[in-house]
Write a protein that holds these residues in place. Structure first.
Motif, PDB file in Angstrom:
ATOM      1  N   THR A 142       1.189  -1.415  -0.158  1.00  0.00           N
ATOM      2  CA  THR A 142      -0.128  -0.435   0.146  1.00  0.00           C
ATOM      3  C   THR A 142       1.159   1.431  -0.193  1.00  0.00           C
ATOM      4  OG1 THR A 142      -1.523  -0.969   0.939  1.00  0.00           O
ATOM      5  CG2 THR A 142      -1.718   1.228   0.581  1.00  0.00           C
ATOM      6  N   LEU A 143       1.422   1.024   0.707  1.00  0.00           N
ATOM      7  CA  LEU A 143       2.608   2.599   1.041  1.00  0.00           C
ATOM      8  C   LEU A 143       3.196   2.614  -0.843  1.00  0.00           C
ATOM      9  CD1 LEU A 143       4.228   2.014   4.833  1.00  0.00           C
ATOM     10  CD2 LEU A 143       2.287   3.480   3.913  1.00  0.00           C
ATOM     11  N   LEU A 144       3.717   1.803  -1.118  1.00  0.00           N
ATOM     12  CA  LEU A 144       4.808   1.520  -1.994  1.00  0.00           C
ATOM     13  C   LEU A 144       4.043   1.889  -3.038  1.00  0.00           C
ATOM     14  CD1 LEU A 144       7.316  -0.883  -2.432  1.00  0.00           C
ATOM     15  CD2 LEU A 144       7.887   1.202  -1.085  1.00  0.00           C
ATOM     16  N   SER A 145       3.011   1.374  -3.589  1.00  0.00           N
ATOM     17  CA  SER A 145       1.923   1.617  -4.454  1.00  0.00           C
ATOM     18  C   SER A 145       1.662   3.351  -4.764  1.00  0.00           C
ATOM     19  CB  SER A 145       0.845   0.959  -4.444  1.00  0.00           C
ATOM     20  OG  SER A 145      -0.388   1.093  -3.620  1.00  0.00           O
ATOM     21  N   GLY A 146       0.866   3.964  -3.238  1.00  0.00           N
ATOM     22  CA  GLY A 146       0.270   4.979  -2.601  1.00  0.00           C
ATOM     23  C   GLY A 146       1.655   6.134  -3.341  1.00  0.00           C
ATOM     24  N   VAL A 147       2.769   5.620  -2.586  1.00  0.00           N
ATOM     25  CA  VAL A 147       3.765   6.861  -2.773  1.00  0.00           C
ATOM     26  C   VAL A 147       4.044   6.659  -4.400  1.00  0.00           C
ATOM     27  CG1 VAL A 147       6.750   7.676  -2.972  1.00  0.00           C
ATOM     28  CG2 VAL A 147       5.460   6.221  -0.818  1.00  0.00           C
ATOM     29  N   TRP A 148       4.485   5.276  -5.224  1.00  0.00           N
ATOM     30  CA  TRP A 148       4.351   5.812  -7.050  1.00  0.00           C
ATOM     31  C   TRP A 148       2.793   6.368  -6.876  1.00  0.00           C
ATOM     32  CZ3 TRP A 148       7.640   3.564 -10.379  1.00  0.00           C
ATOM     33  CH2 TRP A 148       6.843   3.951 -11.551  1.00  0.00           C
ATOM     34  N   TYR A 149       1.880   6.191  -7.120  1.00  0.00           N
ATOM     35  CA  TYR A 149       1.061   6.786  -7.460  1.00  0.00           C
ATOM     36  C   TYR A 149       0.900   8.049  -7.604  1.00  0.00           C
ATOM     37  CZ  TYR A 149      -3.784   8.656  -8.726  1.00  0.00           C
ATOM     38  OH  TYR A 149      -4.798   9.144  -9.115  1.00  0.00           O
ATOM     39  N   ALA A 150       1.163   8.933  -6.332  1.00  0.00           N
ATOM     40  CA  ALA A 150       1.076  10.092  -5.654  1.00  0.00           C
ATOM     41  C   ALA A 150       2.329  11.226  -6.230  1.00  0.00           C
ATOM     42  CB  ALA A 150       1.667  10.448  -4.378  1.00  0.00           C
ATOM     43  N   ARG A 151       3.575  10.333  -7.533  1.00  0.00           N
ATOM     44  CA  ARG A 151       4.679  10.746  -7.884  1.00  0.00           C
ATOM     45  C   ARG A 151       4.539  10.191  -9.270  1.00  0.00           C
ATOM     46  NH1 ARG A 151       8.739  12.299  -4.589  1.00  0.00           N
ATOM     47  NH2 ARG A 151      10.224  12.550  -5.957  1.00  0.00           N
ATOM     48  N   ARG A 152       3.740   9.143  -9.709  1.00  0.00           N
ATOM     49  CA  ARG A 152       4.172   9.290 -11.278  1.00  0.00           C
ATOM     50  C   ARG A 152       2.199   9.007 -11.311  1.00  0.00           C
ATOM     51  NH1 ARG A 152       9.013   6.486 -12.068  1.00  0.00           N
ATOM     52  NH2 ARG A 152      10.348   7.962 -11.039  1.00  0.00           N
ATOM     53  N   ARG A 153       1.899   9.739 -10.789  1.00  0.00           N
ATOM     54  CA  ARG A 153      -0.503   9.610 -11.472  1.00  0.00           C
ATOM     55  C   ARG A 153      -0.401   7.920 -12.049  1.00  0.00           C
ATOM     56  NH1 ARG A 153       0.611  14.847 -11.161  1.00  0.00           N
ATOM     57  NH2 ARG A 153       1.762  15.112  -8.633  1.00  0.00           N
ATOM     58  N   ARG A 154       0.171   6.796 -11.473  1.00  0.00           N
ATOM     59  CA  ARG A 154      -0.891   5.502 -12.341  1.00  0.00           C
ATOM     60  C   ARG A 154      -0.705   4.579 -11.356  1.00  0.00           C
ATOM     61  NH1 ARG A 154       3.645   6.707 -16.899  1.00  0.00           N
ATOM     62  NH2 ARG A 154       5.454   5.060 -15.823  1.00  0.00           N
ATOM     63  N   GLY A 155      -1.415   3.643 -11.340  1.00  0.00           N
ATOM     64  CA  GLY A 155      -1.679   2.818 -10.856  1.00  0.00           C
ATOM     65  C   GLY A 155      -2.402   3.441  -9.419  1.00  0.00           C
ATOM     66  N   GLY A 156      -3.252   4.025  -9.682  1.00  0.00           N
ATOM     67  CA  GLY A 156      -4.729   4.234  -8.642  1.00  0.00           C
ATOM     68  C   GLY A 156      -5.381   3.748  -8.446  1.00  0.00           C
ATOM     69  N   VAL A 157      -6.036   2.542  -9.117  1.00  0.00           N
ATOM     70  CA  VAL A 157      -6.653   1.784  -9.112  1.00  0.00           C
ATOM     71  C   VAL A 157      -5.260   0.738  -7.601  1.00  0.00           C
ATOM     72  CG1 VAL A 157      -7.808  -0.700  -9.247  1.00  0.00           C
ATOM     73  CG2 VAL A 157      -7.963   2.140 -10.628  1.00  0.00           C
ATOM     74  N   LEU A 158      -4.610  -0.153  -8.689  1.00  0.00           N
ATOM     75  CA  LEU A 158      -3.985  -0.958  -7.416  1.00  0.00           C
ATOM     76  C   LEU A 158      -3.397  -0.566  -6.192  1.00  0.00           C
ATOM     77  CD1 LEU A 158      -1.995  -2.991  -7.633  1.00  0.00           C
ATOM     78  CD2 LEU A 158      -0.197  -1.392  -8.097  1.00  0.00           C
ATOM     79  N   PHE A 159      -3.556   0.919  -6.389  1.00  0.00           N
ATOM     80  CA  PHE A 159      -3.392   1.681  -4.707  1.00  0.00           C
ATOM     81  C   PHE A 159      -4.604   1.521  -4.260  1.00  0.00           C
ATOM     82  CE2 PHE A 159      -3.945   6.205  -2.384  1.00  0.00           C
ATOM     83  CZ  PHE A 159      -3.076   5.689  -0.884  1.00  0.00           C
ATOM     84  N   THR A 160      -5.694   2.088  -4.104  1.00  0.00           N
ATOM     85  CA  THR A 160      -6.916   1.496  -3.868  1.00  0.00           C
ATOM     86  C   THR A 160      -7.121   0.748  -2.900  1.00  0.00           C
ATOM     87  OG1 THR A 160      -7.657   3.631  -5.682  1.00  0.00           O
ATOM     88  CG2 THR A 160      -9.318   2.145  -3.918  1.00  0.00           C
ATOM     89  N   LEU A 161      -6.734  -0.155  -4.284  1.00  0.00           N
ATOM     90  CA  LEU A 161      -6.934  -2.025  -4.377  1.00  0.00           C
ATOM     91  C   LEU A 161      -6.054  -2.575  -2.814  1.00  0.00           C
ATOM     92  CD1 LEU A 161      -7.660  -3.933  -7.359  1.00  0.00           C
ATOM     93  CD2 LEU A 161      -9.630  -3.806  -5.432  1.00  0.00           C
ATOM     94  N   SER A 162      -5.081  -2.037  -2.660  1.00  0.00           N
ATOM     95  CA  SER A 162      -3.989  -2.696  -1.876  1.00  0.00           C
ATOM     96  C   SER A 162      -4.063  -2.055  -0.691  1.00  0.00           C
ATOM     97  CB  SER A 162      -2.787  -1.918  -2.272  1.00  0.00           C
ATOM     98  OG  SER A 162      -2.516  -1.414  -2.587  1.00  0.00           O
TER      99      SER A 162
END
Lengths: 377, 335
Positions: free
Chosen positions: B203-223
């Protein structure tokens, strides 16, 4: 983020000055609102403190009281019941108690008479509660007399007056020696009023009570936890009853708030019209009105709660006393321990602020969608 | 039991919220049928004006639902003295079969409500209200939940019988019993710990990834949702044990008591808030290609993601802190 906060600050600033421009109307609302919060908060604080007090008093009470029943009535317990119940695992102490009530026609009040061996009183001495001392106007060293069961009168010297800290329970109490008690009431030797048992582990209490009612089938065990539970629900229930009675007042307040919010004066309408003409959006007007409601609610809530606090803990809840705590001739005078609890505050919020908000949403919205040209023309 | 003030407040709130939501759903049907942003008809104007009212109503409804969730748990906690066998909220929820469904519905409504508010916020940023049909369809799905919650809560309070001996956390959350709660309590602590930190890391990694790269929002929410569920399980399975310093006490409610320093509030509030934020950024993320919303999504969704990540982080830090600082030592038993 900073921008957002700054924007809200300007809105609050504007709201406050606009509220101050219509002092009369808003002060009226504030007054009624505060009164509602005050009434409800007084009741909550008061019943809660009473409940707390009852809990503290019962903390040192025995876990089990055993009463003998004859034909469905409470009767004296023969002393040999203490042996008959045998040794029960988990009971750390058991003893017979002697107590009763005495009606004193001179002050038209009932005393609670109790034997207290631990105080080492002689047969001629008693210890009395502060309520009795007040009602009869006597002090330490004075004499108090009781009319015995056979018509004789016995006089006792007051050795001590019980500390007023415990007045809630000791106001009408008379402590005496066993000999004096038996002589006054004619209770024969070998009999007690009831039996009390101390149990260390609270989880064993129910099992012990079950064993007791099997070994001594003509007795009835009363558990401390049951008394506590009853107090708990009784106080919630009383509070609830008063709230239901006050529902009319709350409803009146809601109608009042609705009316205040929807009856915009021509001047206010013009103000909204001008605001919209200079570029405010509907959402901004809504936000301003929201802050208006928040300022009034918060002030009323804090003012009402604080005055309720003062009323209950410094003024002894003069207004609601008779309904909530009952009454008696020897009524104890006591200071409640202040106690605030989050549940109360949240409940109070739902009874006052929430209805206010619901009542004002639609009028506020109606005001905020006003067309500028319609009001300025 | 209805005459208890806190219960009256809860029923009152639930009734009002249900009423407001029903009012809003009538409007929602009109919007779904007649909304046409390009029309200048009187009806469209009326609808547009009315959206302000409805979003204000709904904001208040969901805020009061949130407070009523807290009040419900707190009230259950404080009523535990009035029932035989109840020592904490678990016992009161167990008094009849309606307690747990009410709590679950309240939690679900809380998350639906915050997601709806996020969607509503985003929609108001677009000049042409591109999501208006979506959000009112979503609203129509929330309304039955609110009605059900009102009903179950009322049944829960009406059917409270103080003579029933209820079973409390000791019986429900024990590894030997049957049912979901027991299954969760029976999860091996090392498995739970692995799952907690595993989902946490994702969750933390995908969150940071999404916040910086604007990609993988769905993955972040699911995780984020997975992390929420796993975190609740972990609280039952091992975190609570460390807080109580007792190897067999799994209750998720006793940690709310003052005797444990209100640890429960410190854990649950960041966890619930983080999950709500993650869901919020999740409902915003898919709209980044709408021209009128692109700027708003690019600005607000990562912001929510950052908030969610920091709140999740806070939760993991607090949970680890409670475990590390506990006097309970179980390493020899588990590993």
């Amino acid at each position: 983020m900073i921008d957002l906060i700054r924007k809200q600050r300007y809105l609050i600033d504007f709201t406050l000055s606009s509220l101050l421009r219509r002092k009369g109307k808003n002060l009226g609302l504030l007054l009624v609102y505060t009164l509602i919060v005050f009434m409800l908060a007084s009741i909550m604080l008061f019943t809660h403190a009473l409940r707390q007090e009852a809990g503290m008093v019962l903390q040192s009470a025995p876990e089990i009281i055993l009463q003998r029943m004859v034909a469905g009535r409470h009767a004296l317990v023969p002393a040999d019941y203490l042996e008959k119940m045998g040794s029960l695992r988990g009971v750390t102490d058991k003893k017979g108690r002697l107590w009763g009530y005495f009606y004193d026609p001179t002050v038209k009040a009932n005393y609670t008479m109790m034997v207290d061996e631990a105080r080492g009183l002689t047969a001629m001495e008693v210890v009395i509660g502060a309520g009795i001392a007040r009602a009869k106007g006597i002090g330490i060293g004075d004499y108090i007399s009781f009319r015995a069961y056979d018509g004789d009168a016995f006089s006792f010297q007051v050795k001590e007056i019980i500390n007023p800290v415990t007045e809630l329970v000791s106001s009408d109490l008379v402590l005496m020696s066993e000999r004096a008690y038996r002589a006054t009431f004619g209770v024969p030797d070998g009999y007690f009023t009831d039996i009390v048992l101390k149990v260390r582990n609270p989880r064993e209490v129910r099992k012990i009570a079950e064993k007791l009612s099997m070994r001594l089938p003509d007795t009835r065990p009363i558990l401390r936890e049951e008394i506590l539970r009853t107090y708990d629900s009784i106080f919630s229930w009383r509070q609830g009853i008063v709230f239901v009675l006050l529902a009319g007042a709350i409803l009146a307040f809601v109608i009042f708030a609705w009316d205040k919010a929807s009856g915009l004066s021509a001047e206010e309408k013009r103000e909204i019209g001008i605001l919209k003409a200079v570029g405010w959006e509907t959402a901004d007007v809504l936000r301003m009105k929201f802050w208006e409601g928040a300022v009034i609610s918060l002030s009323a809530f804090i003012l009402g709660y604080l005055s309720a606090y003062a009323h209950v803990f410094y003024g002894s809840a003069t207004l609601f006393e008779p309904v909530l705590k009952g009454w008696a001739v020897l009524y104890p005078e006591f200071q409640l321990t202040p106690f605030i609890d989050g549940l109360q505050v949240a409940t109070l919020f739902f009874f006052t602020v929430f209805p206010y908000i619901v009542a004002t949403i639609i009028p506020i919205w109606k005001a905020s969608i006003t067309d500028p040209d319609a009001v300025m023309r | 039991m209805l005459l208890n003030p806190a219960i009256m407040a809860l029923v009152l709130v639930s009734a009002m919220v249900t009423m407001m939501l029903l009012l809003a759903s009538g409007f929602a049907i009109q919007v779904i049928r007649h909304w046409d942003i390009n029309s200048g008809s009187e009806r469209q104007l009326e609808l547009e004006r009315r959206t302000y009212l409805i979003s204000t109503l709904l904001t208040w409804s969901f805020v009061s639902e949130l407070i009523s969730l807290l009040l419900f748990v707190y009230n259950a906690e404080s009523m535990s003295g009035q029932f035989v066998g109840a020592m904490c909220a678990t016992g009161v929820l167990n008094v009849n079969e309606w307690g747990w469904p009410t709590l679950l519905l309240k939690i679900v409504i809380f998350f639906c409500g915050t997601s709806w508010l996020a969607l509503n916020y985003l929609d108001n940023q677009g000049h042409d209200y591109p999501l208006v049909r979506w959000k009112y369809t979503l609203l129509l799905l929330i309304v039955p939940l609110a009605v059900a919650e009102f009903y179950t809560q009322l049944q829960h309070f009406l059917n409270m019988d103080p003579d029933v001996i209820t079973s409390c956390c000791g019986a429900l959350f024990s590894a030997d019993a049957e049912g979901v709660a027991a299954e969760v309590s029976g999860v091996e602590p090392d498995t739970a710990m692995l799952a907690l930190y595993g989902t946490g890391a994702i969750t933390l990694l995908s969150g940071v990834w999404y916040a910086r790269r604007r990609r993988g929002g769905v993955l972040f929410t699911l995780s984020g949702v997975a992390a929420f569920v796993v975190a609740l399980m972990a609280i039952v399975s091992f975190i609570s044990l460390y807080i109580y310093e007792h190897p067999h006490h799994h209750c998720p409610f006793c940690i709310l008591k003052s005797g444990h320093g209100y640890a429960g509030y410190l854990l649950y509030i960041p966890l619930f808030a983080a999950t709500a934020m993650a869901l919020g950024s999740g409902v915003m993320a898919p709209w980044k290609n709408r021209p009128s919303l692109a700027a708003a999504v690019a600005r607000d969704a990562p912001r929510l993601a950052w908030l969610a990540v920091s709140l999740f982080g806070l939760f993991y830090l607090l949970a680890s802190w409670y475990v590390m600082n506990s006097s309970l030592v179980m390493t020899g038993v588990w590993w």
